[in-house]
Design an enzyme around this catalytic site. Sequence first.
Site, PDB file in Angstrom:
ATOM      1  N   GLY A  33       0.868  -1.175   0.000  1.00 18.83           N
ATOM      2  CA  GLY A  33       0.000   0.000   0.000  1.00 18.83           C
ATOM      3  C   GLY A  33       0.907   1.227   0.000  1.00 18.83           C
ATOM      4  CG  ASP A 223      -0.206   2.009  -5.798  1.00 16.18           C
ATOM      5  OD1 ASP A 223      -1.367   1.641  -5.999  1.00 16.18           O
ATOM      6  OD2 ASP A 223       0.522   1.542  -4.903  1.00 16.18           O
TER       7      ASP A 223
END
Length: 330
Positions: A33, A223
């Site tokens: 993450g 991201d």
Amino acid sequence: MIDQTRLPVEEIYIECLDYKSVSDAIRNMLIRGAPAIGVAAAMGVSLGANKINADSYKSFLLEFQQICEELAGSRPTAVNLFWAINRMKKVTKDNNDKTVDEIKKILKDEAIKIWKEDIAINKSIGKHGQELIKDGDTILTHCNAGALATAGYGTALGVIRAAWDAGKKINVLANETRPFLQGARLTTWELKKENIPVKLITDSMAGHFMKKKEIQLVIVGADRIASNGDVANKIGTYTVAILAKEHQIPFYVAAPLSTLDMALTSGDQIPIEERSHEEVTRINNKTIAPEGIDVAHPAFDVTPNKWVNAIVTEKGIIRPPFKENIKKLF
Ligand code: MRU
């Protein structure tokens, strides 16, 4: 850190005492993450710096840079990793007149600051983003952009948490997110723990539920976001965005400003990580494809800004035209 590869079967915490174990944990996705790997990398830099045996700034810097490089090589797509390492590099350079021991302390403080800031940022994203959610909505999310993917609270799941905390009766559909199954393993685990109603679906079911008008909005994390608003997120996000467009369902992205890469003019410039083919051919160490089969495994895709209705940040909600409106935040 919690070992995310063992979830949801086992909740195991591992201790990283040096920067190499942090780098391995990021590479092997024990921690994953975008914001979470940024925080971990900052802490890795501090752990590495602590062990440097140097009596001058110059010799300290030599080893320090090598540590930063190794951590930066752990994963390529999430820009938060490089953002956090650059912050650690900057405080080092800004304090080049201090002793090595003082710099080590400054680096530790900075890593802790990055960690604490991330939690506050996510709460702020949640506060802004929950206004996009109405009482009774069913929300589709892809991958895991929750507490596990950040220092806590989450980005996309932060918005969902905030809506739930505001008393809205919502339902979540979690895409399983093949091949690494972040949705099935992690998103459902997180939401179930807090009793937020969640139903697990396979990635191929999303269109069916949209057609039946059983999804009111999509919210995902990111991201890396280029300065024009193109969004790199977990593989499969692009497909969800097209489905949402076809069904006139708003597609939202929740991310901190550290996910915005102002050096890139378009999402085409975002490096896409290619991960191990075994993640595709095996599930839980069980082979699911013929031996020696040819495989492709891009871990991320890029959703063009034209399919993004809004980007929720800690400074508020950004709407199109993204190029102009993103610039205003920096
Ligand atoms: O490969 P991963 O699991 O690190 O990918 C994570 C994602 O794509 C998330 O959706 C993204 O990082 C947002 S996390 C707040």
